[in-house]
Design a protein around this motif. Structure first.
Motif, PDB file in Angstrom:
ATOM      1  N   LEU A 107       3.088  -3.823  -1.617  1.00  0.00           N
ATOM      2  CA  LEU A 107       2.611  -3.082  -2.796  1.00  0.00           C
ATOM      3  C   LEU A 107       1.917  -4.035  -3.765  1.00  0.00           C
ATOM      4  CD1 LEU A 107       5.576  -0.718  -3.809  1.00  0.00           C
ATOM      5  CD2 LEU A 107       3.562  -0.136  -2.460  1.00  0.00           C
ATOM      6  N   SER A 108       2.522  -5.200  -3.958  1.00  0.00           N
ATOM      7  CA  SER A 108       2.048  -6.136  -4.972  1.00  0.00           C
ATOM      8  C   SER A 108       0.687  -6.713  -4.628  1.00  0.00           C
ATOM      9  CB  SER A 108       3.044  -7.294  -5.122  1.00  0.00           C
ATOM     10  OG  SER A 108       4.236  -6.818  -5.692  1.00  0.00           O
ATOM     11  N   VAL A 109       0.558  -7.222  -3.428  1.00  0.00           N
ATOM     12  CA  VAL A 109      -0.662  -7.966  -3.114  1.00  0.00           C
ATOM     13  C   VAL A 109      -1.873  -7.029  -3.122  1.00  0.00           C
ATOM     14  CG1 VAL A 109      -0.602  -7.913  -0.570  1.00  0.00           C
ATOM     15  CG2 VAL A 109      -1.465  -9.912  -1.714  1.00  0.00           C
ATOM     16  N   ILE A 110      -1.686  -5.816  -2.634  1.00  0.00           N
ATOM     17  CA  ILE A 110      -2.842  -4.908  -2.529  1.00  0.00           C
ATOM     18  C   ILE A 110      -3.174  -4.318  -3.900  1.00  0.00           C
ATOM     19  CG2 ILE A 110      -3.674  -2.801  -1.388  1.00  0.00           C
ATOM     20  CD1 ILE A 110      -1.699  -3.841   0.965  1.00  0.00           C
ATOM     21  N   GLN A 111      -2.132  -3.945  -4.654  1.00  0.00           N
ATOM     22  CA  GLN A 111      -2.393  -3.423  -6.008  1.00  0.00           C
ATOM     23  C   GLN A 111      -3.075  -4.479  -6.871  1.00  0.00           C
ATOM     24  OE1 GLN A 111       0.269  -4.274  -8.882  1.00  0.00           O
ATOM     25  NE2 GLN A 111      -1.576  -3.915 -10.076  1.00  0.00           N
ATOM     26  N   ALA A 112      -2.607  -5.724  -6.761  1.00  0.00           N
ATOM     27  CA  ALA A 112      -3.124  -6.762  -7.671  1.00  0.00           C
ATOM     28  C   ALA A 112      -4.504  -7.266  -7.275  1.00  0.00           C
ATOM     29  CB  ALA A 112      -2.142  -7.933  -7.722  1.00  0.00           C
ATOM     30  N   LEU A 113      -4.865  -7.127  -5.995  1.00  0.00           N
ATOM     31  CA  LEU A 113      -6.162  -7.674  -5.561  1.00  0.00           C
ATOM     32  C   LEU A 113      -7.276  -6.640  -5.531  1.00  0.00           C
ATOM     33  CD1 LEU A 113      -5.167 -10.136  -2.694  1.00  0.00           C
ATOM     34  CD2 LEU A 113      -5.804 -10.683  -5.043  1.00  0.00           C
ATOM     35  N   ALA A 114      -6.917  -5.357  -5.579  1.00  0.00           N
ATOM     36  CA  ALA A 114      -7.963  -4.329  -5.477  1.00  0.00           C
ATOM     37  C   ALA A 114      -8.246  -3.715  -6.847  1.00  0.00           C
ATOM     38  CB  ALA A 114      -7.521  -3.237  -4.502  1.00  0.00           C
ATOM     39  N   ASP A 115      -9.504  -3.731  -7.253  1.00  0.00           N
ATOM     40  CA  ASP A 115      -9.893  -2.995  -8.466  1.00  0.00           C
ATOM     41  C   ASP A 115     -10.760  -1.809  -8.052  1.00  0.00           C
ATOM     42  OD1 ASP A 115     -12.327  -4.036  -7.805  1.00  0.00           O
ATOM     43  OD2 ASP A 115     -12.548  -5.283  -9.602  1.00  0.00           O
ATOM     44  N   ARG A 116     -11.347  -1.122  -9.012  1.00  0.00           N
ATOM     45  CA  ARG A 116     -12.139   0.076  -8.681  1.00  0.00           C
ATOM     46  C   ARG A 116     -13.360  -0.255  -7.838  1.00  0.00           C
ATOM     47  NH1 ARG A 116      -9.887   4.172 -11.359  1.00  0.00           N
ATOM     48  NH2 ARG A 116      -8.955   3.705 -13.378  1.00  0.00           N
ATOM     49  N   ARG A 135      -2.360   3.643  -1.966  1.00  0.00           N
ATOM     50  CA  ARG A 135      -2.303   4.747  -2.944  1.00  0.00           C
ATOM     51  C   ARG A 135      -2.156   4.203  -4.358  1.00  0.00           C
ATOM     52  NH1 ARG A 135       1.769   7.929   0.992  1.00  0.00           N
ATOM     53  NH2 ARG A 135       0.196   8.951   2.257  1.00  0.00           N
ATOM     54  N   LEU A 136      -1.442   3.090  -4.470  1.00  0.00           N
ATOM     55  CA  LEU A 136      -1.195   2.496  -5.786  1.00  0.00           C
ATOM     56  C   LEU A 136      -2.436   1.749  -6.296  1.00  0.00           C
ATOM     57  CD1 LEU A 136       1.258   2.074  -7.711  1.00  0.00           C
ATOM     58  CD2 LEU A 136       1.714  -0.061  -6.489  1.00  0.00           C
ATOM     59  N   ALA A 137      -3.219   1.221  -5.372  1.00  0.00           N
ATOM     60  CA  ALA A 137      -4.388   0.422  -5.750  1.00  0.00           C
ATOM     61  C   ALA A 137      -5.513   1.339  -6.225  1.00  0.00           C
ATOM     62  CB  ALA A 137      -4.852  -0.397  -4.551  1.00  0.00           C
ATOM     63  N   ARG A 138      -6.464   0.751  -6.961  1.00  0.00           N
ATOM     64  CA  ARG A 138      -7.522   1.582  -7.531  1.00  0.00           C
ATOM     65  C   ARG A 138      -8.805   1.581  -6.719  1.00  0.00           C
ATOM     66  NH1 ARG A 138      -6.491   2.078 -13.587  1.00  0.00           N
ATOM     67  NH2 ARG A 138      -4.269   1.765 -13.597  1.00  0.00           N
ATOM     68  N   GLY A 139      -8.802   0.909  -5.576  1.00  0.00           N
ATOM     69  CA  GLY A 139     -10.035   0.820  -4.791  1.00  0.00           C
ATOM     70  C   GLY A 139     -10.287   2.066  -3.952  1.00  0.00           C
ATOM     71  N   THR A 140     -11.361   1.999  -3.154  1.00  0.00           N
ATOM     72  CA  THR A 140     -11.696   3.084  -2.219  1.00  0.00           C
ATOM     73  C   THR A 140     -11.131   2.700  -0.853  1.00  0.00           C
ATOM     74  OG1 THR A 140     -13.736   3.435  -3.419  1.00  0.00           O
ATOM     75  CG2 THR A 140     -13.638   4.332  -1.179  1.00  0.00           C
ATOM     76  N   VAL A 141     -10.391   3.638  -0.247  1.00  0.00           N
ATOM     77  CA  VAL A 141      -9.713   3.311   1.012  1.00  0.00           C
ATOM     78  C   VAL A 141     -10.466   3.917   2.189  1.00  0.00           C
ATOM     79  CG1 VAL A 141      -7.548   3.502   2.303  1.00  0.00           C
ATOM     80  CG2 VAL A 141      -7.499   3.280  -0.199  1.00  0.00           C
ATOM     81  N   THR A 142     -10.681   3.118   3.242  1.00  0.00           N
ATOM     82  CA  THR A 142     -11.199   3.673   4.490  1.00  0.00           C
ATOM     83  C   THR A 142     -10.280   3.218   5.620  1.00  0.00           C
ATOM     84  OG1 THR A 142     -13.129   3.906   5.896  1.00  0.00           O
ATOM     85  CG2 THR A 142     -12.873   1.790   4.889  1.00  0.00           C
ATOM     86  N   VAL A 143      -9.969   4.160   6.517  1.00  0.00           N
ATOM     87  CA  VAL A 143      -9.041   3.848   7.614  1.00  0.00           C
ATOM     88  C   VAL A 143      -9.852   3.678   8.889  1.00  0.00           C
ATOM     89  CG1 VAL A 143      -7.090   4.729   8.978  1.00  0.00           C
ATOM     90  CG2 VAL A 143      -7.166   5.107   6.500  1.00  0.00           C
ATOM     91  N   THR A 144      -9.655   2.554   9.581  1.00  0.00           N
ATOM     92  CA  THR A 144     -10.401   2.308  10.820  1.00  0.00           C
ATOM     93  C   THR A 144      -9.472   2.501  12.019  1.00  0.00           C
ATOM     94  OG1 THR A 144      -9.940  -0.034  10.463  1.00  0.00           O
ATOM     95  CG2 THR A 144     -12.138   0.732   9.888  1.00  0.00           C
ATOM     96  N   PRO A 145     -10.051   2.890  13.184  1.00  0.00           N
ATOM     97  CA  PRO A 145      -9.201   3.056  14.370  1.00  0.00           C
ATOM     98  C   PRO A 145      -8.460   1.746  14.691  1.00  0.00           C
ATOM     99  CG  PRO A 145     -11.411   3.918  14.761  1.00  0.00           C
ATOM    100  CD  PRO A 145     -11.457   3.209  13.451  1.00  0.00           C
ATOM    101  N   HIS A 146      -7.335   1.902  15.348  1.00  0.00           N
ATOM    102  CA  HIS A 146      -6.444   0.763  15.587  1.00  0.00           C
ATOM    103  C   HIS A 146      -7.142  -0.390  16.320  1.00  0.00           C
ATOM    104  CE1 HIS A 146      -2.834  -1.459  16.177  1.00  0.00           C
ATOM    105  NE2 HIS A 146      -2.853  -1.320  17.489  1.00  0.00           N
ATOM    106  N   ASN A 147      -7.049  -1.558  15.724  1.00  0.00           N
ATOM    107  CA  ASN A 147      -7.559  -2.807  16.320  1.00  0.00           C
ATOM    108  C   ASN A 147      -9.039  -2.731  16.710  1.00  0.00           C
ATOM    109  OD1 ASN A 147      -5.329  -4.409  16.007  1.00  0.00           O
ATOM    110  ND2 ASN A 147      -4.567  -4.186  18.099  1.00  0.00           N
ATOM    111  N   ASP A 148      -9.803  -1.945  15.987  1.00  0.00           N
ATOM    112  CA  ASP A 148     -11.222  -1.760  16.305  1.00  0.00           C
ATOM    113  C   ASP A 148     -12.061  -2.701  15.419  1.00  0.00           C
ATOM    114  OD1 ASP A 148     -13.825  -0.870  16.662  1.00  0.00           O
ATOM    115  OD2 ASP A 148     -13.247   1.241  16.783  1.00  0.00           O
ATOM    116  N   VAL A 149     -12.354  -3.861  15.963  1.00  0.00           N
ATOM    117  CA  VAL A 149     -13.058  -4.895  15.183  1.00  0.00           C
ATOM    118  C   VAL A 149     -14.460  -4.415  14.782  1.00  0.00           C
ATOM    119  CG1 VAL A 149     -13.910  -7.277  15.229  1.00  0.00           C
ATOM    120  CG2 VAL A 149     -11.743  -6.723  16.331  1.00  0.00           C
TER     121      VAL A 149
END
Ligand SMILES: Cc1ncc(COP(=O)(O)O)c(C=O)c1O
Length: 379
Positions: A107-116, A135-149
């Motif tokens: 929770l900490s690392v992602i909330q603290a490193l992501a801004d809008r 969900r806690l962070a303020r950035g835009t989230v995109t989900v990529t397929p598993h292990n899809d470089v």
């Protein structure tokens, strides 16, 4: 009282869960017939190791039962500093910060490193703590397929946001497979992104002497690679960890709300984690042993080759998964299962874990039972 009023809607939801075979139940694992544990995350058998328990007792005596306040008030103790320095030295990172749990570390690392103005790229099979962190962070989230470089590359290269975080587990907690860490670290570096890699299931199990998968790939001194981990699995204790540059540590101390507004790690947990770390350093063969045991179990239950201690066996549905868990218990084995909604692809899976301290006899029993279950319960 209508079904939508409280607490009637709780009963309605409970009935629906029951009908779908998705009810979760708490069971006290220290009661009843003792079972051979192939479900827990105490991969090296350290939770009950006398040296580790003594570390907890000594720390509680010296520092008290609790840290009594947030780390920023009066809850930072010299045992926290000692643990942080020891964990950084062991893993090869420049610095470390400990948390009251691995959940809080994520929770900490992602909330603290992501801004809008941050794109957060998250693997589809990432742990729930990372999902909640997004969900806690303020950035835009995109989900990529598993292990899809390639999908991660498309996302990071095509972003409109100034910053990007790439979120992975180095060894996945349910699937048990490894992330392509080297390729993802290259990608992050090439696109001015930060790779946040959760080593919860790799610490103590993967890499030289259990130093983790990032150490195995020489990635611990990269400024754009940050690791999170837990003290509650291979170390057999409790607590979380973030590893990275001193500047990252300082940023978290100043900006991470789940760190700032939380009581510091309990002394007994810090003392037991330190004692466990000493055991791991003195016995570098433990990591190889747990991987060897995992390979034996994988052969017996038809799981793919494991990257660490976790084995994953897909099942036809949640009822079959539960039936396999019950059948294993009937033969003396405790195995775990994950069912929707805990699985992002809706597939129910058995989750089995290998342990370094299992004897040859215990392994042979496990193999016999798993072969039987693989034949009868997966049809
Ligand atoms: C991948 C992963 N990250 C984080 C956590 C959370 O760690 P903790 O149990 O220390 O809160 C877990 C634990 O289940 C996990 O599997």
């Amino acid at each position: 009282m209508t079904e939508s009023s409280f607490p009637a809607w709780l009963a309605a939801q409970a009935a629906q869960r029951e009908q779908l075979g998705l009810t979760r139940r708490l069971a006290e694992s220290d009661r009843g017939e003792p079972l051979l544990d192939l479900a827990g995350n105490d991969y090296l058998g350290l939770a009950r190791d006398a040296r580790v328990v003594a570390g907890a007792v000594a720390a509680a005596r010296a520092y008290g039962a609790g840290a009594t306040a947030s780390r920023l008030v009066s809850g930072t103790l010299s045992i926290h500093t000692e643990l942080e320095q020891a964990m950084a030295a062991f893993t090869g990172f420049a610095s470390a910060l400990v948390f009251s749990s691995g959940y809080h570390a994520n929770l900490s690392v992602i909330q603290a490193l992501a801004d809008r103005d941050t794109l957060i790229i998250s693997d589809a099979h990432i742990h729930a703590s990372v999902i909640d962190a997004c969900r806690l962070a303020r950035g835009t989230v995109t989900v990529t397929p598993h292990n899809d470089v390639a999908a991660v590359e498309r996302a990071v290269a095509g972003r409109t946001q100034r910053r990007a975080l790439v979120l992975i587990e180095t060894i996945y907690s349910v699937l048990g497979d490894a992330a392509p860490v080297a390729a993802l670290a290259e990608l992050a570096a090439a696109h001015d992104a930060v790779l946040v890699a959760d080593e919860a299931h790799a610490l103590g199990v993967a890499g030289p002497g259990g130093r983790g998968l990032l150490a195995a790939h020489g990635l611990t001194r990269r400024p754009d690679v940050i690791a999170t981990a837990t003290l509650s699995k291979s170390l057999g204790a409790q607590g979380g960890l973030v590893l990275g540059l001193p500047a990252v540590r300082e940023h978290l101390v100043n900006r991470a709300r789940p760190f700032i507004y939380d009581t510091g790690l309990a002394p007994a947990a810090a003392g037991s984690a330190l004692a466990a770390l000493r055991v791991i350093i003195a016995a570098p063969e433990l990591a190889g042993r747990v991987r060897a045991h995992a390979a034996v179990l994988a052969g017996a239950c038809g799981a793919g080759p494991p990257a660490g201690a976790v084995l994953s066996v897909p099942m036809p549905g949640p009822r079959e998964a539960l039936a396999a868990v019950a059948a294993a218990a009937g033969h003396g084995l405790r195995i775990g299962c994950f069912r929707p909604p805990s699985t992002p692809d809706g597939i129910s899976r058995l989750r089995l874990t290998a342990h370094a301290h299992h004897t040859g006899e215990e392994l042979a029993l496990a193999v016999k039972v798993l072969r039987h279950i693989a034949v009868t319960d997966r049809r």
